[in-house]
Enzyme design. Sequence first.
Site, short mmCIF file in Angstrom:
data_model
loop_
_atom_site.label_atom_id
_atom_site.label_comp_id
_atom_site.label_asym_id
_atom_site.label_seq_id
_atom_site.Cartn_x
_atom_site.Cartn_y
_atom_site.Cartn_z
N ASP A 159 0.83 -1.20 0.00
CA ASP A 159 0.00 0.00 0.00
C ASP A 159 0.87 1.25 0.00
O ASP A 159 1.85 1.34 0.75
CB ASP A 159 -0.88 -0.03 1.26
CG ASP A 159 -1.95 1.04 1.28
OD1 ASP A 159 -2.82 1.01 0.40
OD2 ASP A 159 -1.91 1.90 2.17
N GLU B 272 14.15 -15.23 0.44
CA GLU B 272 14.54 -16.33 1.34
C GLU B 272 13.61 -17.53 1.14
O GLU B 272 13.89 -18.63 1.60
CB GLU B 272 14.43 -15.90 2.81
CG GLU B 272 15.54 -14.96 3.25
CD GLU B 272 15.21 -14.29 4.60
OE1 GLU B 272 14.17 -14.65 5.23
OE2 GLU B 272 15.97 -13.40 5.00
#
Length: 568
Positions: free
Chosen positions: A218, A269
Amino acid sequence: MPATAQPDRTDPSADWWRHAAVYQIYPRSFADANRDGIGDIPGITSRVPYLASLGIDAVWLSPFYPSALADGGYDVDDYRDIDPRLGTLEDFDAMVAALHAVGIKVIADIVPNHTSDRHAWFREALASAPGSAARDRYIFRDGAGENGELPPNGWTSIFGGGAWERVSEADGTPGQWYFHLFAKEQPDLNWDNPEVHEDFLTTLRFWSDRGVDGFRVDVAHGLKKDMDAVHADLDTIHRAELFASGEHPLWDRDEVHSIYAEWRKVLNEYTPPRAAVAEAWVHADRRAKYASPEGLGQAFNFDLLKADFDAGQFREVITKNLGEAAATGASSTWVFSNHDVVRHATRYGLPKGSGWEGAGADGKDWLLNGGRPAEVDAALGLRRAKAATALMLALPGSAYLYQGEELGLQEVGRIPEEYRQDPTFFRNRGVDVGRDGCRVPLPWEAAPAAGSSFGFGSDGAHLPQPAWFKEYAVSVQDADPGSTLGFYRRALALRHELEGPERLEWLGSEDEDVLHFSRPVDRGQWHVVTNFGTAPTSLPEGEVLLATVEPEEGKLPADATAWVRTAL
Ligand code: NOJ
């Protein structure tokens, strides 16, 4: 190569987002399992078969966190929990599992520019002294004027009114001011504070560990600010033309990208790497950085949403954005509707030039004055919306759809004031009707039992549904291949079949109101013709796979799109 772990490009699912059809769910208005009038997470789970039948690749959920709903949930109390009215973390896990079981990925909405004023950090800041570490997580300043009674500067909130709010200090005396780009219940975070950075990395891991496949970020272009800048023209602080420089005090500053480089390391990751898309209302030339592989990977391109239903405008936007995507290796994104704008089936039924916010010269007067007033030609709007959507779904890149557009839903104009929720309505009374009209809960059933809100919830929906929603109900359209829902299902299914290289070739048309392009697909070409004009237009010879309006004697009528496959 940056030092970050790179996504495994050999894993076919690593790039799923490049061409995904993503369906936006506004959770409080989607489906209401406990029938309390507010949509919830179990409601979403109960509708997984419906989502699977649509043929989408992913859902993006607008915020589902605990919130006072000062801004529809974009005022977050706790980033690592679920609003108890919507369910529990266990409900969330069950929803993710059910979606994954049918091959649908999950994108969560993350709100890093501001917290809510009920967030533990903000409460701590209010209880702490000026200059304290707790206040430093936000943007507090002493006021101007003899006794600090004036805001530190004249910057305005984009929801209207000033962007500063004065607090009372712990001893009850009038105190400092804090900055809020949006509503006063949404204090901006200080992204120069390392603790803020760390906390968002924890949040990204929290949801990624729970199986979330990506994040919608956002206000991605607003996090870094130069609060000491003296801006000469305060009234124009939010005007788009100022955004091109990279030196705007509040928007799209170059430093913001260091945040997303940190995020990318964390997202990478995971296997596959978590996707991310920036909500960044920036100048088109500056969008690529948000979408770079070292950054978020994708950024919303709102250019098509802002365009009129016009061949020239569409072609220019498409060409420019595909060019940008090719130059940076990002994939383009396309969107016509979301929870912030007037639904495109309504926009395209308004007089031309009404703009993407649906505002005519009189500023959304048509919405203020009635439910579906004469000025909106709903049939024409829907016909054009389908034509535009069919064009969009054939473009390379990912397509974002907003709940209810697959039903052809129109914007709801008449919502009694006591039900209104959007702060933009209250902060701009009589001028801006706000965004509630596109957030009214979906009609699932045409013939509800008394008070059952068209199959949404038993005690009436939190935003009232008008009687005409009945025509659009899922139950009315479900079995009808000729319905708007049937069209979306067919288009999305074909889109998968037709997936090919991210290339498009414009083909000439004698008529400047007609767009025609083709894309290479297995053993042939996929032609897409959209008629923005008034006279019927010829189609290439081949198999008509889809037409938003039935061709007549081989010609495509006005305001329609056809997909035609030609063999090599
Ligand atoms: C963009 C969101 O889409 C909108 O709904 C919200 O009001 C603002 N950001 C503030 O979070």
